[in-house]
Scaffold this motif. Structure first.
Motif, PDB file in Angstrom:
ATOM      1  N   LYS A 210       0.848  -1.189   0.000  1.00 45.59           N
ATOM      2  CA  LYS A 210       0.000   0.000   0.000  1.00 45.59           C
ATOM      3  C   LYS A 210       0.883   1.238   0.000  1.00 45.59           C
ATOM      4  CE  LYS A 210      -3.448   2.440   2.715  1.00 45.59           C
ATOM      5  NZ  LYS A 210      -4.199   2.458   3.982  1.00 45.59           N
ATOM      6  N   HIS A 211       0.522   2.196  -0.842  1.00 44.16           N
ATOM      7  CA  HIS A 211       1.248   3.468  -0.929  1.00 44.16           C
ATOM      8  C   HIS A 211       0.302   4.611  -0.628  1.00 44.16           C
ATOM      9  CE1 HIS A 211       4.730   1.613  -2.843  1.00 44.16           C
ATOM     10  NE2 HIS A 211       3.910   0.992  -3.663  1.00 44.16           N
ATOM     11  N   GLU A 212       0.814   5.626   0.053  1.00 49.73           N
ATOM     12  CA  GLU A 212       0.086   6.873   0.249  1.00 49.73           C
ATOM     13  C   GLU A 212       1.034   8.025  -0.023  1.00 49.73           C
ATOM     14  OE1 GLU A 212      -3.304   5.764   3.546  1.00 49.73           O
ATOM     15  OE2 GLU A 212      -1.485   6.782   4.235  1.00 49.73           O
TER      16      GLU A 212
ATOM     17  N   CYS B 163       1.179  12.095   0.686  1.00 49.30           N
ATOM     18  CA  CYS B 163       0.558  13.201   1.414  1.00 49.30           C
ATOM     19  C   CYS B 163       1.358  14.478   1.187  1.00 49.30           C
ATOM     20  CB  CYS B 163       0.518  12.897   2.906  1.00 49.30           C
ATOM     21  SG  CYS B 163      -0.556  11.503   3.324  1.00 49.30           S
TER      22      CYS B 163
ATOM     23  N   LEU C 125      -4.135  13.740   2.008  1.00 53.22           N
ATOM     24  CA  LEU C 125      -3.888  12.622   1.107  1.00 53.22           C
ATOM     25  C   LEU C 125      -3.995  13.096  -0.337  1.00 53.22           C
ATOM     26  CD1 LEU C 125      -3.325   9.565   0.976  1.00 53.22           C
ATOM     27  CD2 LEU C 125      -5.808   9.226   0.956  1.00 53.22           C
TER      28      LEU C 125
ATOM     29  N   ASP D  83      -3.345   7.511  -3.302  1.00 48.12           N
ATOM     30  CA  ASP D  83      -3.061   6.251  -2.628  1.00 48.12           C
ATOM     31  C   ASP D  83      -3.233   5.126  -3.636  1.00 48.12           C
ATOM     32  OD1 ASP D  83      -5.982   4.941  -1.884  1.00 48.12           O
ATOM     33  OD2 ASP D  83      -6.030   7.129  -1.833  1.00 48.12           O
TER      34      ASP D  83
END
Length: 130
Positions: free
Chosen positions: A90-92, A94, A100, A103
C-alpha cells in the motif's frame, strides 16, 4: 514495517494542467517501494542472488488532490497482504499539510528469473507481512 520518503515536486513533473502528471505518482510510489525493499534488507541484488525477481501485475490508484510545483510530498509504503506467490504493498502520498494526495495498492508476483514463472515468496519477503 511502514517506510516513507520525502520528495519535492520538480518542474519536469508538471503537466499542461499545472499539476503533477498522473504517471509521475506511479514513479514516486516506485521510488518509495525501492526504499521499502532496501530497508527490509531486500535490495535488488539479494533477489537476483536467489534467482528471483518481482513483477508488478496490478496497480489500483486513487488520485485525491492536486500536487503542485515545489510542494514537498511524503510517500509511504507498507505491506498489506500476501499470497503464495503474490503480495500487495500500500502506498500513500501526502502533502505538507498532511492531506492525502494519492493512494494505491500495488500487487506484485515473485518469479523464477530463468523459467520466467511465478514462485513462492522467498521466506525473507514473506516475513515482512507478519
Amino acid at each position: 514495517m511502514k517506510t516513507s520518503i520525502q520528495i519535492e515536486v520538480r518542474p519536469t513533473e508538471i503537466d499542461v494542467m499545472g499539476h503533477v502528471n498522473n504517471a509521475k505518482y506511479l514513479e514516486y510510489m516506485e521510488w518509495s517501494r525501492e526504499d521499502w525493499y532496501n530497508r527490509m534488507e531486500l535490495p535488488f541484488d539479494v533477489f537476483t542472488d536467489m534467482g528471483v525477481g518481482t513483477v508488478t501485475v496490478n496497480i489500483n490508484i486513487n488520485y485525491r488532490k492536486e500536487a503542485l510545483l515545489g510542494q514537498k510530498l511524503t510517500v509511504s509504503t507498507e505491506p498489506l497482504c500476501k499470497g503464495r506467490t503474490s503480495y500487495v504493498l500500500k502506498h500513500e502520498i501526502c502533502n505538507e499539510e498532511g492531506e492525502l494526495v494519492a493512494d494505491a495498492e500495488v500487487t506484485s508476483v515473485t518469479i523464477d528469473l530463468k523459467k520466467r514463472k511465478s514462485v513462492e515468496l522467498p521466506e525473507k519477503l514473506a516475513k515482512a507481512f507478519t
